[in-house]
Design an enzyme around this catalytic site. Structure first.
Site, mmCIF file in Angstrom:
data_model
loop_
_atom_site.group_PDB
_atom_site.id
_atom_site.type_symbol
_atom_site.label_atom_id
_atom_site.label_comp_id
_atom_site.label_asym_id
_atom_site.label_seq_id
_atom_site.Cartn_x
_atom_site.Cartn_y
_atom_site.Cartn_z
ATOM 1 N N ASP A 17 8.282 3.152 5.964
ATOM 2 C CA ASP A 17 8.764 1.887 5.391
ATOM 3 C C ASP A 17 10.264 1.718 5.628
ATOM 4 O O ASP A 17 11.006 2.701 5.731
ATOM 5 C CB ASP A 17 8.453 1.864 3.889
ATOM 6 C CG ASP A 17 8.619 0.467 3.312
ATOM 7 O OD1 ASP A 17 8.472 -0.526 4.065
ATOM 8 O OD2 ASP A 17 8.908 0.359 2.100
ATOM 9 N N GLY A 18 10.699 0.459 5.699
ATOM 10 C CA GLY A 18 12.131 0.157 5.786
ATOM 11 C C GLY A 18 12.588 -0.455 7.097
ATOM 12 O O GLY A 18 13.780 -0.692 7.282
ATOM 13 N N ASN A 65 -0.586 -6.186 4.962
ATOM 14 C CA ASN A 65 0.402 -6.674 5.944
ATOM 15 C C ASN A 65 -0.106 -7.874 6.744
ATOM 16 O O ASN A 65 0.694 -8.588 7.367
ATOM 17 C CB ASN A 65 0.842 -5.558 6.901
ATOM 18 C CG ASN A 65 1.666 -4.474 6.250
ATOM 19 O OD1 ASN A 65 1.619 -3.306 6.640
ATOM 20 N ND2 ASN A 65 2.457 -4.822 5.233
ATOM 21 N N GLU A 204 1.829 16.575 -2.531
ATOM 22 C CA GLU A 204 3.224 16.587 -2.976
ATOM 23 C C GLU A 204 3.877 15.354 -2.374
ATOM 24 O O GLU A 204 3.689 15.069 -1.190
ATOM 25 C CB GLU A 204 3.943 17.851 -2.491
ATOM 26 C CG GLU A 204 3.403 19.128 -3.083
ATOM 27 C CD GLU A 204 3.554 19.184 -4.604
ATOM 28 O OE1 GLU A 204 4.565 18.662 -5.116
ATOM 29 O OE2 GLU A 204 2.664 19.744 -5.263
#
Ligand code: IPE
Ligand code: IPE
Ligand code: MG
Length: 246
Positions: A17-18, A65, A204
């Site tokens: 992401d980003g 999306n 995790e």
């Protein structure tokens, strides 16, 4: 400190992401961010292979999306073809097996063909599994698995009383996909966004403030080191784990 004796995570999944914010901060179009993101994919695939990761699953395009502007979707849909054109020879040479999950039938025919070609041409490789989640939603994957199970029950091939987690998991998009050990999300958000909902039950989670196009090998290594420092208890107490340790 990283613990050098801990094994690398077997399955790493990444929410890449980003891209959009990376571009906007530079006064560029969001689509430039997606293009820059492809370079980060290349780097990360190579690093994962060299670090001994068994499965790498990359969230490339979510079911949600599809609601983005058409221009942005068009660019995103051009990237798999471009990526495979350049990267397939190396994947074949390095024994990487490419796989895909998601509602691939929704992809434009050209994209589907490029993905299917990459999957087919690496089908005999038995090194790292590189999975692209395309038009993917975790809930949709679970619903699809439930539909397959119902069909098998109705056809008399499965007794509903015998259904357990193992059988259920075998009806997900990739029956052989192991649970995720380490889930990385770049782009400074801390959410799951409908990714691998079944498979991340005990993953995790490491969230990074780095925007995906800036994600370097050192960020990947530091996420793995963070994973290796954690104590995975799976519901047990720390004392139980230490007593069972060799
Ligand atoms: C991730 O980057 C790529 C896709 C979702 C396809 P974004 O496009 O979501 O980037 P931001 O979150 O807007 O910065
Ligand atoms: C998740 O990113 C999907 C991919 C990285 C492909 P989004 O940018 O779509 O997630 P939200 O909308 O911020 O939750
Ligand atoms: Mg985003």
């Amino acid at each position: 400190m990283s613990c050098d004796t801990s094994p690398a995570p077997r399955h790493v999944a990444i929410v890449m992401d980003g891209n959009g914010r990376w571009a906007e901060r530079r006064g560029l179009a969001r689509t430039q961010g997606h293009r820059a993101g492809v370079e980060a994919v290349r780097r990360t695939v190579r690093a994962a292979r060299e670090l001994g990761v068994g499965w790498l699953t990359l969230y490339a395009f979510s079911s949600e999306n599809w609601k983005r502007p058409k221009r942005e979707i068009d660019v995103l849909m051009s990237l798999p073809e471009e990526f495979f054109d350049r990267e397939l020879p190396e994947a074949i040479e390095k024994n990487v097996r490419i796989l895909a999950i998601g509602r691939l039938s929704r992809l434009p025919a050209r994209v589907r063909a490029a993905v299917e070609d990459a999957v087919q041409r690496t089908a005999h490789n038995d090194g790292m599994r590189l999975v692209f989640a395309l038009s993917y939603g975790g809930r949709a994957e679970i619903v699809d698995a439930a539909r397959r199970l119902l069909q098998n029950c109705n056809a008399g091939q499965l007794d509903s009383a015998a259904l357990d987690e193992k059988i259920f998991a075998a009806h997900l998009d990739l029956a052989e996909m192991p649970d995720v050990d380490l889930l990385i999300r770049t782009g400074a958000e801390q959410r799951v966004s409908n990714f691998l909902l079944w498979q991340i039950a005990y993953a995790e989670i490491v969230c990074s403030g780095v925007m995906w196009p800036d994600f370097q090998r050192r960020h990947f290594e530091s996420a793995i080191a963070e994973y290796q420092r954690r104590e995975r208890r799976f519901g047990l107490t720390g004392a139980q784990l230490r007593a069972a340790a060799p």
